[in-house]
Structures are given as C-alpha cells and as structure tokens.
Design an enzyme around this catalytic site. Structure first.
Site, mmCIF file in Angstrom:
data_model
loop_
_atom_site.group_PDB
_atom_site.id
_atom_site.type_symbol
_atom_site.label_atom_id
_atom_site.label_comp_id
_atom_site.label_asym_id
_atom_site.label_seq_id
_atom_site.Cartn_x
_atom_site.Cartn_y
_atom_site.Cartn_z
ATOM 1 N N ARG A 97 4.466 -18.816 -0.342
ATOM 2 C CA ARG A 97 4.915 -17.781 0.659
ATOM 3 C C ARG A 97 5.741 -18.074 2.055
ATOM 4 N NH1 ARG A 97 2.042 -12.632 -0.285
ATOM 5 N NH2 ARG A 97 3.583 -11.298 0.582
ATOM 6 N N GLN A 104 5.564 -3.415 6.597
ATOM 7 C CA GLN A 104 4.297 -3.735 5.797
ATOM 8 C C GLN A 104 5.192 -5.369 5.308
ATOM 9 O OE1 GLN A 104 4.257 -0.021 2.564
ATOM 10 N NE2 GLN A 104 5.968 0.008 3.137
ATOM 11 N N ASN A 105 6.406 -5.628 5.909
ATOM 12 C CA ASN A 105 6.151 -7.062 5.585
ATOM 13 C C ASN A 105 5.743 -8.136 6.458
ATOM 14 O OD1 ASN A 105 8.096 -5.677 3.901
ATOM 15 N ND2 ASN A 105 9.500 -5.773 4.533
ATOM 16 N N HIS A 138 0.873 -5.797 8.752
ATOM 17 C CA HIS A 138 0.225 -6.272 6.972
ATOM 18 C C HIS A 138 -0.101 -7.236 7.901
ATOM 19 C CE1 HIS A 138 1.470 -2.665 4.150
ATOM 20 N NE2 HIS A 138 0.457 -2.443 4.527
ATOM 21 N N CYS A 168 -12.972 -17.504 16.346
ATOM 22 C CA CYS A 168 -13.042 -17.415 17.667
ATOM 23 C C CYS A 168 -12.263 -16.571 16.626
ATOM 24 C CB CYS A 168 -12.540 -18.633 18.333
ATOM 25 S SG CYS A 168 -10.580 -18.757 17.552
ATOM 26 N N CYS A 173 -8.142 -24.916 13.716
ATOM 27 C CA CYS A 173 -8.241 -23.851 14.395
ATOM 28 C C CYS A 173 -7.926 -24.418 15.723
ATOM 29 C CB CYS A 173 -9.360 -22.817 15.013
ATOM 30 S SG CYS A 173 -8.900 -21.513 15.977
ATOM 31 N N THR A 188 11.213 1.162 0.611
ATOM 32 C CA THR A 188 9.538 0.531 -0.204
ATOM 33 C C THR A 188 8.851 1.712 -0.856
ATOM 34 O OG1 THR A 188 7.278 0.965 0.693
ATOM 35 C CG2 THR A 188 9.067 2.323 1.601
ATOM 36 N N SER A 189 8.439 1.181 -1.940
ATOM 37 C CA SER A 189 8.258 2.224 -3.315
ATOM 38 C C SER A 189 7.044 3.159 -3.435
ATOM 39 C CB SER A 189 7.859 1.148 -4.487
ATOM 40 O OG SER A 189 6.523 1.192 -3.987
ATOM 41 N N ASN A 221 16.810 3.673 -0.636
ATOM 42 C CA ASN A 221 16.389 2.369 -1.328
ATOM 43 C C ASN A 221 16.623 2.142 -2.356
ATOM 44 O OD1 ASN A 221 13.531 1.387 -1.658
ATOM 45 N ND2 ASN A 221 13.393 2.776 -3.641
HETATM 46 C C1 BV8 Z 1 -6.746 0.730 3.410
HETATM 47 C C2 BV8 Z 1 -0.042 -7.688 2.659
HETATM 48 C C3 BV8 Z 1 -7.654 1.790 4.084
HETATM 49 C C4 BV8 Z 1 -0.393 -9.246 1.528
HETATM 50 C C5 BV8 Z 1 -0.033 -5.596 1.722
HETATM 51 C C6 BV8 Z 1 -6.187 4.623 -3.877
HETATM 52 C C7 BV8 Z 1 -4.878 5.619 -3.797
HETATM 53 C C8 BV8 Z 1 -4.598 5.621 -2.575
HETATM 54 C C9 BV8 Z 1 -5.265 4.431 -2.089
HETATM 55 C C10 BV8 Z 1 -5.813 3.324 -2.716
HETATM 56 C C11 BV8 Z 1 -6.294 3.919 -3.917
HETATM 57 N N1 BV8 Z 1 -7.045 2.766 -3.696
HETATM 58 C C12 BV8 Z 1 -6.478 1.808 -2.751
HETATM 59 C C13 BV8 Z 1 -5.905 2.307 -2.355
HETATM 60 C C14 BV8 Z 1 -5.981 1.723 -0.767
HETATM 61 C C15 BV8 Z 1 -5.122 -0.243 -0.808
HETATM 62 C C16 BV8 Z 1 -3.372 0.870 -1.395
HETATM 63 O O1 BV8 Z 1 -2.857 1.985 -0.767
HETATM 64 N N2 BV8 Z 1 -3.728 0.987 -2.890
HETATM 65 C C17 BV8 Z 1 -2.652 1.062 -3.472
HETATM 66 C C18 BV8 Z 1 -2.686 -0.516 -4.498
HETATM 67 C C19 BV8 Z 1 -2.781 1.438 -4.639
HETATM 68 N N3 BV8 Z 1 -4.220 -0.032 0.877
HETATM 69 C C20 BV8 Z 1 -5.794 -0.760 1.423
HETATM 70 O O2 BV8 Z 1 -5.823 -1.255 0.996
HETATM 71 C C21 BV8 Z 1 -4.274 -0.930 3.023
HETATM 72 N N4 BV8 Z 1 -6.265 -0.597 3.342
HETATM 73 O O3 BV8 Z 1 -6.185 1.286 2.882
HETATM 74 O O4 BV8 Z 1 -7.617 0.508 4.185
HETATM 75 C C22 BV8 Z 1 -9.517 1.256 5.107
HETATM 76 C C23 BV8 Z 1 -10.263 2.757 5.892
HETATM 77 C C24 BV8 Z 1 -11.478 2.017 6.289
HETATM 78 C C25 BV8 Z 1 -11.614 0.213 6.460
HETATM 79 C C26 BV8 Z 1 -10.951 -0.171 6.232
HETATM 80 C C27 BV8 Z 1 -9.623 -0.619 4.726
HETATM 81 C C28 BV8 Z 1 -3.701 -2.169 2.776
HETATM 82 C C29 BV8 Z 1 -3.177 -2.598 2.434
HETATM 83 C C30 BV8 Z 1 -2.267 -3.472 2.683
HETATM 84 C C31 BV8 Z 1 -2.166 -4.564 1.451
HETATM 85 N N5 BV8 Z 1 -1.258 -6.456 2.096
HETATM 86 N N6 BV8 Z 1 0.309 -6.689 2.295
HETATM 87 C C32 BV8 Z 1 0.648 -9.495 0.658
HETATM 88 O O5 BV8 Z 1 1.736 -9.378 1.375
HETATM 89 O O6 BV8 Z 1 0.396 -10.277 0.386
HETATM 90 S S1 BV8 Z 1 0.938 -4.636 0.747
HETATM 91 C C33 BV8 Z 1 2.072 -5.415 -0.204
HETATM 92 O O7 BV8 Z 1 2.064 -4.488 -0.411
HETATM 93 C C34 BV8 Z 1 3.345 -5.239 0.856
HETATM 94 O O8 BV8 Z 1 2.983 -5.412 2.475
HETATM 95 C C35 BV8 Z 1 3.638 -3.951 0.656
HETATM 96 O O9 BV8 Z 1 3.102 -2.487 2.034
HETATM 97 C C36 BV8 Z 1 3.393 -3.544 -0.565
HETATM 98 C C37 BV8 Z 1 4.440 -3.093 -1.415
HETATM 99 O O10 BV8 Z 1 5.453 -2.632 -0.759
HETATM 100 P P1 BV8 Z 1 6.551 -2.355 -0.861
HETATM 101 O O11 BV8 Z 1 7.161 -3.633 0.609
HETATM 102 O O12 BV8 Z 1 7.164 -1.143 -0.989
HETATM 103 O O13 BV8 Z 1 7.197 -3.306 -2.398
HETATM 104 P P2 BV8 Z 1 7.361 -2.479 -3.487
HETATM 105 O O14 BV8 Z 1 8.247 -4.189 -3.953
HETATM 106 O O15 BV8 Z 1 5.936 -1.865 -4.008
HETATM 107 O O16 BV8 Z 1 8.766 -1.730 -3.379
HETATM 108 C C38 BV8 Z 1 9.662 -2.362 -3.150
HETATM 109 C C39 BV8 Z 1 10.662 -1.059 -2.887
HETATM 110 O O17 BV8 Z 1 11.961 -1.646 -2.637
HETATM 111 C C40 BV8 Z 1 11.303 -0.773 -4.569
HETATM 112 O O18 BV8 Z 1 11.216 0.923 -3.872
HETATM 113 C C41 BV8 Z 1 12.627 -1.296 -5.132
HETATM 114 O O19 BV8 Z 1 13.286 -0.037 -5.237
HETATM 115 C C42 BV8 Z 1 13.180 -1.436 -3.504
HETATM 116 N N7 BV8 Z 1 13.610 -1.980 -3.142
HETATM 117 C C43 BV8 Z 1 14.129 -3.804 -4.147
HETATM 118 N N8 BV8 Z 1 15.590 -4.195 -3.877
HETATM 119 C C44 BV8 Z 1 15.802 -3.429 -2.750
HETATM 120 C C45 BV8 Z 1 15.099 -2.177 -2.827
HETATM 121 N N9 BV8 Z 1 15.889 -1.260 -2.191
HETATM 122 C C46 BV8 Z 1 16.730 -1.476 -0.736
HETATM 123 N N10 BV8 Z 1 17.787 -2.821 -0.868
HETATM 124 C C47 BV8 Z 1 17.181 -3.664 -2.098
HETATM 125 N N11 BV8 Z 1 17.930 -5.387 -1.477
#
Ligand code: BV8
Length: 231
Positions: free
Chosen positions: A62, A94-95, A112, A123, A139, A179-180, A204
């Site tokens: 990526r 988030q990107n 993120h 380090c 590093c 974002t979804s 969106n």
């Molecule tokens: C944390 C980096 C706490 C990696 C990413 C149950 C309930 C609630 C929460 C949780 C749960 N179980 C677990 C959790 C927490 C978890 C979470 O939310 N899980 C989800 C799956 C339920 N979250 C975490 O773990 C976060 N940390 O909670 O920490 C904590 C507290 C104390 C101490 C320690 C920790 C960390 C989350 C970060 C993960 N990393 N990214 C990488 O990129 O490889 S997240 C990754 O997925 C992205 O960064 C992004 O945020 C996410 C995807 O979301 P979107 O960006 O919305 O993308 P998606 O494809 O889903 O949607 C695209 C949208 O665009 C769609 O709606 C589509 O219609 C639209 N679209 C498409 N084309 C277009 C368009 N719109 C306009 N124009 C277009 N052309």
C-alpha cells in the site's frame, strides 16, 4: 458553502471514500479483504506479532501504491478552503495516504498514522519512510532493526485524540466526508458534535452507518459533492 455567516470553526473528518477516486481502494470495497484476509485481521498488533511478514507485505504494497496516486478535486477543494478560511479549521483524516498534504492542505491531523512514516519500537522515533520495511532496514536514528508501519492498528489508541476533542468543543460545523462510520472512535465524532449542539453535514457516496446522526447528508462522489460544498 451556503449561509456560513455564523460559522467560524470547522472540523472536517475524512475517510477512505475521499481517496477512492484517486484510485486508492476503500476498506469496504472488495468486501474489506486483502489476500483473502479481513483487513481487521491484518491491521492488528496480534497479526504483526504472529506473522510480521504478512503485515509488512500488506503495508509495503500500500505504501508503494499510494506514491503513484494523485489527489482528486475533493482533496484540492479542501486545500483551497484550508488556505482561505480565516477561522479555525482542522482536517482530521482516518486515511494513512498523503493526498490531503499533496493537494496543499496544511491543517491536517492523521489520527490513524501515515503510510509514509516508520515507527522504531526501539528508540520510539517516527521517521519519514518511502521504501519497503519487510527487509528489516535499520532505523535511521538508532540503527536497530525494529521499524514498523507508523499506522494505528485495531486495538491501538488513535493519535492526538485530545486535540481532536478540543477542536470539536470549539467547532460550529462538523463535516464528515467519505467514511462508512464503521470504525470508532472516529465514527462517534458526529454524536459528540450533536451533543455539543454543533451543525453536522455528511458528504458521502451513499448512506453510511452514521447518516441518521447528521442534520444533512449530500450523497454523491466526493470529487463532485466536496467542491460543490466548498464553492
Ligand atoms: C481504539 C489504519 C481504543 C490501518 C485504521 C465494537 C464497537 C465499537 C468499537 C469497537 C468494537 N470492537 C472493537 C472496537 C474498536 C475498533 C473498531 O472501531 N472496530 C470496528 C471494526 C468495530 N477501533 C479501534 O480499535 C481503534 N482504537 O478503539 O482504541 C483504545 C482505548 C484504550 C487503549 C487502547 C485503545 C483504532 C481504529 C484504527 C484502525 N486503523 N486504519 C490501515 O489503514 O491499514 S481504520 C481503517 O478502517 C481506516 O483508517 C478507516 O478508519 C477505517 C475504514 O473506514 P472508512 O475510512 O470509512 O472506509 P470504508 O471503506 O469503511 O468506507 C468508505 C466510505 O466511503 C463508504 O461509506 C463509501 O460509501 C464511501 N465512498 C466510496 N467511494 C466514494 C465514497 N464517498 C465519496 N466519494 C466516493 N467516490
């Protein structure tokens, strides 16, 4: 941007959808799969501990791919707004691509992390990084071979949350783009905004998991709806 007389401070949240038309896959496209793995299963510290080469391969691919992509009109429109807006404005993305910055936006916060950075777990320094990590390069600071992608995995705390909530508390307008609403804490920002009495707008491609929380949703491709909103 319609009647913006009473708006001074704006927080904009962007997700993978704003980069979709630049050719960067969203997480939900391809059913959120990569090499038949669920992204949630690869983007975790556990996956990295269990099979580091798999995770390195995922991010090396990526990191290389985004360097061939270009910002689209949605990124440029936000950059123009950022340059022209005299009040506070924060683009919380988030990107992990660098398209907001390459379009010229300045007030960008990568909650993120970023593909083009590597984090040394020896380090603890984060360095700009464009090449692969799978060969365990040293590093640039401490020479140890402990570099990982500087990307926030599932289960890890996103960056600069205090700054984000601080900006939300001062905001008059919260805009969510591409974002979804599937991943927290980002998906919860619109609820925080509503509790604070802030005006909320979603731009969106389609209805999202958070649409019901927004005062207004404008549906369409970001390259059309974002420039139309900024104009
Ligand atoms: C944390 C980096 C706490 C990696 C990413 C149950 C309930 C609630 C929460 C949780 C749960 N179980 C677990 C959790 C927490 C978890 C979470 O939310 N899980 C989800 C799956 C339920 N979250 C975490 O773990 C976060 N940390 O909670 O920490 C904590 C507290 C104390 C101490 C320690 C920790 C960390 C989350 C970060 C993960 N990393 N990214 C990488 O990129 O490889 S997240 C990754 O997925 C992205 O960064 C992004 O945020 C996410 C995807 O979301 P979107 O960006 O919305 O993308 P998606 O494809 O889903 O949607 C695209 C949208 O665009 C769609 O709606 C589509 O219609 C639209 N679209 C498409 N084309 C277009 C368009 N719109 C306009 N124009 C277009 N052309």
């Amino acid at each position: 941007m319609g009647d913006m007389t009473e708006i001074r401070n704006i927080v904009i949240l962007t997700g993978a959808g704003i980069s979709a038309e630049s050719g960067i896959d969203t997480f939900r496209s391809a059913g959120g799969l990569w090499e038949q793995h669920r992204v949630e299963d690869v983007a975790t510290p556990e996956a990295f501990a269990r099979d580091p080469d798999l995770v390195y391969r995922f991010y090396d691919m990526r990191r290389a791919s985004i360097q061939e992509k270009l910002p689209n009109p949605a990124h440029f429109a936000l950059a123009e707004l950022d340059a022209a807006w005299r009040g506070n404005l924060l683009i919380v993305t988030q990107n992990v691509d660098d398209l907001h910055t390459r379009a010229g936006a300045r007030r960008v916060l990568h909650m993120h992390g970023e593909h083009l950075k590597a984090w040394c777990t020896s380090c603890d320094v984060r360095s700009h990084w464009r090449g692969p990590l799978i060969d365990r390069p040293p590093c640039p600071i401490c020479q140890s071979r402990s570099l990982r992608p500087d990307v926030v995995w599932f289960g890890e705390m996103p960056y600069r949350m205090g700054e984000i909530y601080g900006a939300l508390r001062e905001a008059d307008l919260f805009v969510s783009i591409g974002t979804s609403g599937a991943v927290y804490p980002a998906a919860g920002f619109v609820q925080n905004a509503r509790e604070l009495g802030i005006r909320t707008l979603e731009l969106n491609l389609e209805e999202s998991q958070g649409s019901r929380w927004f005062h207004e949703s404008r549906l369409g491709p970001a390259s059309e709806v974002v420039p139309a909103w900024v104009a």
